[in-house]
Design an enzyme around this catalytic site. Structure first.
Site, PDB file in Angstrom:
ATOM      1  N   HIS A   1     -17.660 120.176 -20.825  1.00  0.00           N
ATOM      2  CA  HIS A   1     -16.969 119.055 -21.475  1.00  0.00           C
ATOM      3  C   HIS A   1     -15.713 118.693 -20.676  1.00  0.00           C
ATOM      4  O   HIS A   1     -15.069 119.586 -20.106  1.00  0.00           O
ATOM      5  CB  HIS A   1     -16.599 119.436 -22.917  1.00  0.00           C
ATOM      6  CG  HIS A   1     -16.075 118.258 -23.686  1.00  0.00           C
ATOM      7  ND1 HIS A   1     -14.765 117.857 -23.606  1.00  0.00           N
ATOM      8  CD2 HIS A   1     -16.691 117.385 -24.519  1.00  0.00           C
ATOM      9  CE1 HIS A   1     -14.596 116.784 -24.366  1.00  0.00           C
ATOM     10  NE2 HIS A   1     -15.749 116.481 -24.936  1.00  0.00           N
TER      11      HIS A   1
ATOM     12  N   SER B   1     -15.695 107.812 -27.986  1.00  0.00           N
ATOM     13  CA  SER B   1     -15.252 106.854 -29.005  1.00  0.00           C
ATOM     14  C   SER B   1     -16.412 106.195 -29.756  1.00  0.00           C
ATOM     15  O   SER B   1     -16.366 105.009 -30.074  1.00  0.00           O
ATOM     16  CB  SER B   1     -14.342 105.788 -28.387  1.00  0.00           C
ATOM     17  OG  SER B   1     -13.145 106.387 -27.919  1.00  0.00           O
TER      18      SER B   1
ATOM     19  N   GLU C   1     -12.784 118.107 -21.479  1.00  0.00           N
ATOM     20  CA  GLU C   1     -11.558 118.852 -21.845  1.00  0.00           C
ATOM     21  C   GLU C   1     -11.582 120.261 -21.255  1.00  0.00           C
ATOM     22  O   GLU C   1     -10.541 120.805 -20.890  1.00  0.00           O
ATOM     23  CB  GLU C   1     -11.408 118.872 -23.375  1.00  0.00           C
ATOM     24  CG  GLU C   1     -10.973 117.504 -23.897  1.00  0.00           C
ATOM     25  CD  GLU C   1     -11.568 117.112 -25.235  1.00  0.00           C
ATOM     26  OE1 GLU C   1     -12.009 117.996 -26.000  1.00  0.00           O
ATOM     27  OE2 GLU C   1     -11.605 115.900 -25.522  1.00  0.00           O
TER      28      GLU C   1
ATOM     29  N   GLU D   1     -20.444 111.322 -20.824  1.00  0.00           N
ATOM     30  CA  GLU D   1     -19.213 110.992 -21.539  1.00  0.00           C
ATOM     31  C   GLU D   1     -18.144 110.511 -20.567  1.00  0.00           C
ATOM     32  O   GLU D   1     -17.442 111.335 -19.948  1.00  0.00           O
ATOM     33  CB  GLU D   1     -18.684 112.220 -22.280  1.00  0.00           C
ATOM     34  CG  GLU D   1     -19.632 112.764 -23.315  1.00  0.00           C
ATOM     35  CD  GLU D   1     -18.886 113.539 -24.392  1.00  0.00           C
ATOM     36  OE1 GLU D   1     -18.872 113.086 -25.532  1.00  0.00           O
ATOM     37  OE2 GLU D   1     -18.307 114.592 -24.072  1.00  0.00           O
TER      38      GLU D   1
ATOM     39  N   GLY E   1     -17.203 112.757 -31.242  1.00  0.00           N
ATOM     40  CA  GLY E   1     -16.049 113.624 -31.424  1.00  0.00           C
ATOM     41  C   GLY E   1     -15.337 113.298 -32.732  1.00  0.00           C
ATOM     42  O   GLY E   1     -15.741 113.741 -33.815  1.00  0.00           O
TER      43      GLY E   1
ATOM     44  N   ASN F   1     -19.204 116.942 -32.142  1.00  0.00           N
ATOM     45  CA  ASN F   1     -18.322 117.914 -31.481  1.00  0.00           C
ATOM     46  C   ASN F   1     -16.990 117.940 -32.229  1.00  0.00           C
ATOM     47  O   ASN F   1     -16.195 117.016 -32.095  1.00  0.00           O
ATOM     48  CB  ASN F   1     -18.139 117.479 -30.013  1.00  0.00           C
ATOM     49  CG  ASN F   1     -17.102 118.318 -29.285  1.00  0.00           C
ATOM     50  OD1 ASN F   1     -16.702 119.385 -29.752  1.00  0.00           O
ATOM     51  ND2 ASN F   1     -16.671 117.830 -28.134  1.00  0.00           N
ATOM     52  N   TRP F   2     -16.781 119.003 -33.000  1.00  0.00           N
ATOM     53  CA  TRP F   2     -15.573 119.069 -33.841  1.00  0.00           C
ATOM     54  C   TRP F   2     -14.324 119.436 -33.042  1.00  0.00           C
ATOM     55  O   TRP F   2     -13.215 119.348 -33.551  1.00  0.00           O
ATOM     56  CB  TRP F   2     -15.758 120.086 -34.955  1.00  0.00           C
ATOM     57  CG  TRP F   2     -16.808 119.727 -35.971  1.00  0.00           C
ATOM     58  CD1 TRP F   2     -17.658 118.658 -35.955  1.00  0.00           C
ATOM     59  CD2 TRP F   2     -17.107 120.448 -37.173  1.00  0.00           C
ATOM     60  NE1 TRP F   2     -18.471 118.670 -37.059  1.00  0.00           N
ATOM     61  CE2 TRP F   2     -18.156 119.762 -37.829  1.00  0.00           C
ATOM     62  CE3 TRP F   2     -16.609 121.619 -37.762  1.00  0.00           C
ATOM     63  CZ2 TRP F   2     -18.693 120.200 -39.041  1.00  0.00           C
ATOM     64  CZ3 TRP F   2     -17.147 122.058 -38.961  1.00  0.00           C
ATOM     65  CH2 TRP F   2     -18.171 121.347 -39.597  1.00  0.00           C
ATOM     66  N   LYS F   3     -14.513 119.899 -31.820  1.00  0.00           N
ATOM     67  CA  LYS F   3     -13.391 120.355 -30.983  1.00  0.00           C
ATOM     68  C   LYS F   3     -12.568 121.414 -31.745  1.00  0.00           C
ATOM     69  O   LYS F   3     -13.129 122.136 -32.558  1.00  0.00           O
ATOM     70  CB  LYS F   3     -12.543 119.167 -30.520  1.00  0.00           C
ATOM     71  CG  LYS F   3     -13.410 118.055 -29.907  1.00  0.00           C
ATOM     72  CD  LYS F   3     -12.637 117.020 -29.159  1.00  0.00           C
ATOM     73  CE  LYS F   3     -13.620 115.971 -28.642  1.00  0.00           C
ATOM     74  NZ  LYS F   3     -13.016 114.994 -27.763  1.00  0.00           N
TER      75      LYS F   3
ATOM     76  N   GLY G   1     -11.882 109.813 -26.924  1.00  0.00           N
ATOM     77  CA  GLY G   1     -10.688 109.864 -27.778  1.00  0.00           C
ATOM     78  C   GLY G   1      -9.729 108.697 -27.582  1.00  0.00           C
ATOM     79  O   GLY G   1      -8.593 108.743 -28.031  1.00  0.00           O
TER      80      GLY G   1
HETATM   81  P1  PGA Z   1     -14.605 111.108 -29.186  1.00  0.00           P
HETATM   82  O1  PGA Z   1     -14.992 112.450 -28.402  1.00  0.00           O
HETATM   83  O2  PGA Z   1     -15.830 110.647 -29.921  1.00  0.00           O
HETATM   84  O3  PGA Z   1     -13.483 111.492 -30.098  1.00  0.00           O
HETATM   85  O4  PGA Z   1     -14.193 110.097 -28.141  1.00  0.00           O
HETATM   86  C1  PGA Z   1     -16.243 112.616 -27.810  1.00  0.00           C
HETATM   87  C2  PGA Z   1     -16.321 113.952 -27.136  1.00  0.00           C
HETATM   88  O5  PGA Z   1     -15.341 114.371 -26.510  1.00  0.00           O
HETATM   89  O6  PGA Z   1     -17.365 114.631 -27.194  1.00  0.00           O
END
Ligand code: PGA
Length: 261
Positions: A92, A219, A94, A173, A240, A9-11, A179
Site C-alpha cells: 500500500h 477516494s 502508505e 491506487e 478507504g 481498508n480500515w487503515k 484520501g
Molecule cells: P481512500 O483510501 O478511499 O480513503 O482514498 C483508499 C486506500 O488507501 O486504500
C-alpha cells in the site's frame, strides 16, 4: 461473469467496540449480495474477534512481513494470518511512503504470501496524475511501462511465476487520489488498468492477464462508485475512508452488485 470485488481498508482506525459493530453490520447487510465479493481489512488486533463473530465475512490483513518467524519486533507474519484471513494487502502507498517499503521488500512479501496460500492484494500507484488525453491505448501502454507505476508493478512481481497470477489481486491506487477527495475518472482508471494488464500479459500471456482482478482505489465514495462499476476493465474497488461508514460501504457494495447482474 466473475464477481466484482468491494474491499474496505480500515487503515489504523476504529476502537475494538467500533470494529465489532462495523464488521457485524457489513456482514449482515452484504451477505445477500451474490454478485460481489465483499472483504474488510481491519487493524490486525481485531481480526481474530471479527473472524469468530462474523463467520461468513471475508477478511484481509493490511500488511505482513516477508519472514515466517523470528526476531522482528512489531511485525506480523503470514503464518500468523493463515487461517484467519483470505487476503493480505501488500505494498500500500502508505507502507511505501511512511514506512519506506521498497518494491524488493514487497516482492519478497508477495512470494511469501503466495507460498502460504494467502491471496495477496498488491497495491501499486503513481504519485502524479499522468496525461493520457489524446493518446491511443497503445501509446498509454508504452508510456506506463516506462513510468514509475509500470516499474513498480514489474519490480513488485519479479518473483511471481505464471501460475501465481491466479491467486493475485492488483489494487491500482493512484497516490494523488488516496484520501484526497480527488478520485480518478472511470475513463482514466480503465486506460491505466489496461496498461497494467498489458504489462502482466508481457510477463505471462493475454489469457492470464485478463483473468487477474484489478481494482481501483482512491477516494471512492457511494457517489462516484457507479462510474467505477461501469468502467471497462475495473474489477472492483478498494475503499478507504468510505469503508468506515457502514451505510456508505454497503451502498458501494450494492452498486457493484447491481452492475454484475
Ligand atoms: P481512500 O483510501 O478511499 O480513503 O482514498 C483508499 C486506500 O488507501 O486504500
Amino acid at each position: 461473469m466473475s464477481k466484482k470485488m468491494v474491499f474496505g481498508n480500515w487503515k489504523m482506525n476504529t476502537t475494538y467496540g467500533e470494529a465489532m459493530i462495523l464488521a457485524s453490520g457489513v456482514e449482515r447487510r452484504t451477505e445477500d449480495l451474490e454478485g460481489v465479493e465483499v472483504a474488510i481489512f481491519p487493524p490486525s488486533p481485531w481480526l481474530v474477534s471479527i473472524k469468530e463473530k462474523c463467520k461468513r465475512l471475508h477478511l484481509g490483513a493490511q500488511n505482513m512481513y516477508s519472514k515466517l518467524e523470528g526476531a522482528y519486533t512489531g511485525e506480523v507474519s503470514g503464518n500468523m494470518l493463515k487461517g484467519i484471513v483470505k487476503y493480505v494487502l501488500l505494498g500500500h502507498s502508505e507502507r511505501r511512503s511512511v514506512f519506506n517499503e521498497d518494491s524488493a521488500l514487497v516482492a519478497a512479501k508477495l512470494k511469501t504470501a503466495l507460498n502460504l496460500h494467502l491471496s495477496p492484494v498488491l497495491a501499486v500507484g503513481e504519485e502524479q496524475m499522468m496525461s493520457i488525453d489524446g493518446k491511443t491505448q497503445e501509446e498509454i501502454n508504452k508510456f506506463v511501462v516506462d513510468s514509475t507505476l509500470g516499474k513498480m508493478l514489474i519490480a513488485s512481481t519479479e518473483r511471481v511465476d505464471s501460475d501465481d497470477w491466479r491467486d493475485i489481486v492488483i489494487a491500482y491506487e493512484p497516490v494523488w487520489a488516496i484520501g484526497t477527495g480527488k478520485n480518478a475518472t472511470g475513463k482514466y482508471a480503465t486506460a491505466i488498468i489496461e496498461a497494467l494488464r498489458s504489462i502482466i500479459a508481457q510477463k505471462t500471456s493475454r489469457g492470464i492477464a485478463n483473468a487477474v482482478p484489478i481494482l481501483y482505489g482512491g477516494s471512492v465514495t457511494r457517489h462516484n462508485a457507479p462510474e467505477f462499476a461501469e468502467a471497462q476493465g475495473v474489477d472492483g474497488v478498494l475503499v478507504g475512508g468510505a469503508s468506515l461508514k457502514l451505510a456508505d460501504f454497503v451502498a458501494i457494495a450494492e452498486i457493484f452488485n447491481q452492475q454484475t447482474k
